[in-house]
Design a protein around this motif. Structure first.
Motif, PDB file in Angstrom:
ATOM      1  N   MET A  36      10.602  11.392  -2.073  1.00 59.20           N
ATOM      2  CA  MET A  36      11.341  10.767  -0.979  1.00 59.20           C
ATOM      3  C   MET A  36      12.746  11.365  -0.921  1.00 59.20           C
ATOM      4  O   MET A  36      13.351  11.672  -1.949  1.00 59.20           O
ATOM      5  CB  MET A  36      11.442   9.262  -1.179  1.00 59.20           C
ATOM      6  CG  MET A  36      10.096   8.557  -1.240  1.00 59.20           C
ATOM      7  SD  MET A  36       9.132   8.731   0.280  1.00 59.20           S
ATOM      8  CE  MET A  36      10.205   7.926   1.477  1.00 59.20           C
ATOM      9  N   GLY A  37      13.251  11.486   0.281  1.00 52.37           N
ATOM     10  CA  GLY A  37      14.571  12.082   0.421  1.00 52.37           C
ATOM     11  C   GLY A  37      15.355  11.498   1.574  1.00 52.37           C
ATOM     12  O   GLY A  37      14.793  10.850   2.459  1.00 52.37           O
ATOM     13  N   TRP A  38      16.641  11.732   1.518  1.00 52.85           N
ATOM     14  CA  TRP A  38      17.557  11.395   2.620  1.00 52.85           C
ATOM     15  C   TRP A  38      18.213  12.687   3.096  1.00 52.85           C
ATOM     16  O   TRP A  38      18.690  13.495   2.277  1.00 52.85           O
ATOM     17  CB  TRP A  38      18.631  10.409   2.174  1.00 52.85           C
ATOM     18  CG  TRP A  38      18.135   9.028   1.960  1.00 52.85           C
ATOM     19  CD1 TRP A  38      17.772   8.451   0.777  1.00 52.85           C
ATOM     20  CD2 TRP A  38      17.945   8.024   2.964  1.00 52.85           C
ATOM     21  NE1 TRP A  38      17.364   7.161   0.985  1.00 52.85           N
ATOM     22  CE2 TRP A  38      17.470   6.872   2.318  1.00 52.85           C
ATOM     23  CE3 TRP A  38      18.140   7.986   4.352  1.00 52.85           C
ATOM     24  CZ2 TRP A  38      17.174   5.699   3.000  1.00 52.85           C
ATOM     25  CZ3 TRP A  38      17.853   6.823   5.027  1.00 52.85           C
ATOM     26  CH2 TRP A  38      17.369   5.689   4.358  1.00 52.85           C
ATOM     27  N   GLY A  95       8.611  10.599 -10.341  1.00 54.74           N
ATOM     28  CA  GLY A  95       8.978  10.173 -11.690  1.00 54.74           C
ATOM     29  C   GLY A  95      10.400   9.672 -11.816  1.00 54.74           C
ATOM     30  O   GLY A  95      10.810   9.228 -12.891  1.00 54.74           O
ATOM     31  N   GLY A  96      11.157   9.775 -10.721  1.00 48.87           N
ATOM     32  CA  GLY A  96      12.521   9.251 -10.734  1.00 48.87           C
ATOM     33  C   GLY A  96      13.616  10.290 -10.869  1.00 48.87           C
ATOM     34  O   GLY A  96      14.798   9.947 -10.773  1.00 48.87           O
ATOM     35  N   ARG A 127      14.511   4.328  -5.885  1.00 48.16           N
ATOM     36  CA  ARG A 127      13.264   3.935  -5.245  1.00 48.16           C
ATOM     37  C   ARG A 127      12.677   2.737  -5.953  1.00 48.16           C
ATOM     38  O   ARG A 127      12.854   2.569  -7.168  1.00 48.16           O
ATOM     39  CB  ARG A 127      12.274   5.092  -5.231  1.00 48.16           C
ATOM     40  CG  ARG A 127      11.800   5.566  -6.599  1.00 48.16           C
ATOM     41  CD  ARG A 127      11.037   6.896  -6.493  1.00 48.16           C
ATOM     42  NE  ARG A 127       9.806   6.767  -5.747  1.00 48.16           N
ATOM     43  CZ  ARG A 127       9.176   7.778  -5.147  1.00 48.16           C
ATOM     44  NH1 ARG A 127       9.684   8.999  -5.212  1.00 48.16           N
ATOM     45  NH2 ARG A 127       8.051   7.577  -4.496  1.00 48.16           N
ATOM     46  N   ASP A 128      11.963   1.919  -5.178  1.00 51.68           N
ATOM     47  CA  ASP A 128      11.232   0.767  -5.702  1.00 51.68           C
ATOM     48  C   ASP A 128       9.783   0.963  -5.283  1.00 51.68           C
ATOM     49  O   ASP A 128       9.420   0.688  -4.121  1.00 51.68           O
ATOM     50  CB  ASP A 128      11.822  -0.526  -5.139  1.00 51.68           C
ATOM     51  CG  ASP A 128      11.198  -1.761  -5.749  1.00 51.68           C
ATOM     52  OD1 ASP A 128      10.040  -1.684  -6.235  1.00 51.68           O
ATOM     53  OD2 ASP A 128      11.842  -2.830  -5.727  1.00 51.68           O
ATOM     54  N   ASN A 129       8.958   1.448  -6.198  1.00 54.06           N
ATOM     55  CA  ASN A 129       7.565   1.742  -5.852  1.00 54.06           C
ATOM     56  C   ASN A 129       6.773   0.477  -5.518  1.00 54.06           C
ATOM     57  O   ASN A 129       5.796   0.533  -4.775  1.00 54.06           O
ATOM     58  CB  ASN A 129       6.887   2.504  -6.986  1.00 54.06           C
ATOM     59  CG  ASN A 129       7.406   3.931  -7.111  1.00 54.06           C
ATOM     60  OD1 ASN A 129       8.003   4.482  -6.183  1.00 54.06           O
ATOM     61  ND2 ASN A 129       7.198   4.529  -8.272  1.00 54.06           N
ATOM     62  N   ALA A 130       7.184  -0.652  -6.057  1.00 54.19           N
ATOM     63  CA  ALA A 130       6.497  -1.907  -5.751  1.00 54.19           C
ATOM     64  C   ALA A 130       6.730  -2.342  -4.309  1.00 54.19           C
ATOM     65  O   ALA A 130       5.901  -3.024  -3.711  1.00 54.19           O
ATOM     66  CB  ALA A 130       6.941  -3.001  -6.706  1.00 54.19           C
ATOM     67  N   LYS A 131       7.868  -1.937  -3.758  1.00 56.45           N
ATOM     68  CA  LYS A 131       8.211  -2.313  -2.381  1.00 56.45           C
ATOM     69  C   LYS A 131       8.062  -1.150  -1.402  1.00 56.45           C
ATOM     70  O   LYS A 131       8.390  -1.286  -0.218  1.00 56.45           O
ATOM     71  CB  LYS A 131       9.654  -2.826  -2.332  1.00 56.45           C
ATOM     72  CG  LYS A 131       9.878  -4.114  -3.107  1.00 56.45           C
ATOM     73  CD  LYS A 131      11.317  -4.583  -2.964  1.00 56.45           C
ATOM     74  CE  LYS A 131      11.538  -5.902  -3.703  1.00 56.45           C
ATOM     75  NZ  LYS A 131      12.940  -6.382  -3.579  1.00 56.45           N
TER      76      LYS A 131
END
Length: 115
Positions: free
Chosen positions: A34-36, A54-55, A71-75
Protein backbone atom coordinates in the motif's frame (compact mmCIF):
# COMPACT_ATOMS: atom_id res chain seq x y z
CA UNK A 1 -14.39 -4.77 -7.62
CA UNK A 2 -11.51 -2.92 -6.00
CA UNK A 3 -12.32 0.22 -4.05
CA UNK A 4 -9.90 2.54 -2.28
CA UNK A 5 -11.60 5.32 -0.37
CA UNK A 6 -9.44 8.10 1.05
CA UNK A 7 -10.47 10.48 3.81
CA UNK A 8 -8.91 12.98 6.19
CA UNK A 9 -7.73 15.72 3.87
CA UNK A 10 -8.40 19.39 4.46
CA UNK A 11 -6.96 22.81 5.09
CA UNK A 12 -4.29 23.13 7.76
CA UNK A 13 -1.85 25.84 8.80
CA UNK A 14 1.91 25.36 8.37
CA UNK A 15 3.27 23.30 11.24
CA UNK A 16 -0.04 21.51 11.69
CA UNK A 17 -0.98 17.85 11.37
CA UNK A 18 -3.41 15.72 9.42
CA UNK A 19 -4.11 12.00 9.32
CA UNK A 20 -5.19 10.44 6.06
CA UNK A 21 -7.00 7.10 5.89
CA UNK A 22 -7.58 4.75 2.99
CA UNK A 23 -10.12 1.98 3.35
CA UNK A 24 -9.66 -0.86 0.87
CA UNK A 25 -12.08 -3.48 -0.38
CA UNK A 26 -12.00 -6.07 -3.13
CA UNK A 27 -8.33 -6.94 -2.59
CA UNK A 28 -6.36 -9.34 -0.42
CA UNK A 29 -5.20 -6.46 1.71
CA UNK A 30 -2.73 -8.30 3.90
CA UNK A 31 -0.48 -9.25 0.95
CA UNK A 32 -0.77 -5.97 -0.93
CA UNK A 33 1.82 -3.21 -0.92
CA UNK A 34 0.00 0.00 0.00
CA UNK A 35 1.22 3.47 -0.75
CA UNK A 36 0.45 7.17 -0.66
CA UNK A 37 1.27 9.43 -3.59
CA UNK A 38 0.61 13.11 -4.12
CA UNK A 39 0.24 15.48 -7.02
CA UNK A 40 0.72 19.21 -6.73
CA UNK A 41 -0.74 21.60 -9.31
CA UNK A 42 1.34 21.55 -12.47
CA UNK A 43 3.53 18.70 -11.25
CA UNK A 44 3.70 14.98 -11.78
CA UNK A 45 2.39 12.51 -9.24
CA UNK A 46 5.12 11.49 -6.79
CA UNK A 47 5.63 8.81 -4.20
CA UNK A 48 5.17 9.91 -0.59
CA UNK A 49 5.40 6.62 1.32
CA UNK A 50 4.83 2.91 0.88
CA UNK A 51 4.35 0.04 3.30
CA UNK A 52 4.85 -3.60 2.44
CA UNK A 53 2.73 -6.47 3.65
CA UNK A 54 5.30 -7.23 6.35
CA UNK A 55 5.33 -3.65 7.56
CA UNK A 56 8.57 -2.37 6.06
CA UNK A 57 8.30 1.24 4.92
CA UNK A 58 9.92 3.65 2.51
CA UNK A 59 9.55 7.42 2.36
CA UNK A 60 10.33 10.27 0.02
CA UNK A 61 13.25 12.28 1.34
CA UNK A 62 11.05 15.37 1.55
CA UNK A 63 8.77 13.79 4.17
CA UNK A 64 11.18 11.65 6.21
CA UNK A 65 10.88 12.40 9.90
CA UNK A 66 7.54 14.18 9.45
CA UNK A 67 5.20 11.59 7.92
CA UNK A 68 4.43 8.06 9.12
CA UNK A 69 2.67 5.39 7.09
CA UNK A 70 0.98 2.50 8.88
CA UNK A 71 -1.52 -0.23 8.14
CA UNK A 72 -4.20 -2.15 10.00
CA UNK A 73 -4.73 -5.46 8.21
CA UNK A 74 -7.74 -6.26 10.38
CA UNK A 75 -9.48 -3.12 9.12
CA UNK A 76 -8.09 -3.21 5.55
CA UNK A 77 -6.94 0.35 6.10
CA UNK A 78 -3.71 2.26 5.52
CA UNK A 79 -2.94 5.55 7.24
CA UNK A 80 -0.64 8.49 6.65
CA UNK A 81 0.11 10.61 9.70
CA UNK A 82 1.45 13.96 8.55
CA UNK A 83 3.11 16.27 11.06
CA UNK A 84 4.98 19.56 10.72
CA UNK A 85 3.19 20.23 7.47
CA UNK A 86 4.66 22.72 5.02
CA UNK A 87 3.05 24.66 2.16
CA UNK A 88 4.97 22.48 -0.29
CA UNK A 89 3.05 19.46 1.02
CA UNK A 90 -0.07 20.86 -0.64
CA UNK A 91 -1.62 18.60 -3.26
CA UNK A 92 -4.03 15.80 -3.94
CA UNK A 93 -3.05 12.68 -2.03
CA UNK A 94 -3.83 9.33 -3.61
CA UNK A 95 -3.93 5.89 -2.06
CA UNK A 96 -2.38 3.08 -4.11
CA UNK A 97 -2.68 -0.71 -3.88
CA UNK A 98 0.02 -2.64 -5.72
CA UNK A 99 -0.34 -6.37 -6.28
CA UNK A 100 1.49 -8.71 -8.71
CA UNK A 101 -1.29 -8.57 -11.27
CA UNK A 102 -2.90 -5.17 -10.74
CA UNK A 103 -2.39 -1.61 -9.58
CA UNK A 104 -5.31 0.41 -8.19
CA UNK A 105 -5.82 4.03 -7.16
CA UNK A 106 -8.24 5.90 -4.96
CA UNK A 107 -10.01 9.05 -6.03
CA UNK A 108 -7.71 11.32 -4.04
CA UNK A 109 -8.13 13.71 -1.14
CA UNK A 110 -7.05 17.34 -1.16
CA UNK A 111 -4.49 18.56 1.38
CA UNK A 112 -3.88 22.30 1.54
CA UNK A 113 -1.25 23.78 3.83
CA UNK A 114 -1.68 27.53 4.06
CA UNK A 115 -1.90 30.31 6.59
Amino acid sequence: QVQLVESGGGLVQPGGSLRLSCAASGIIFRITVMGWYRQAPGKERELVAIIASGGSTNYADSVKGRFTISRDNAKNTVYLQMNSLKPEDTGVYYCNAAAPTRNDWGQGTQVTVSS
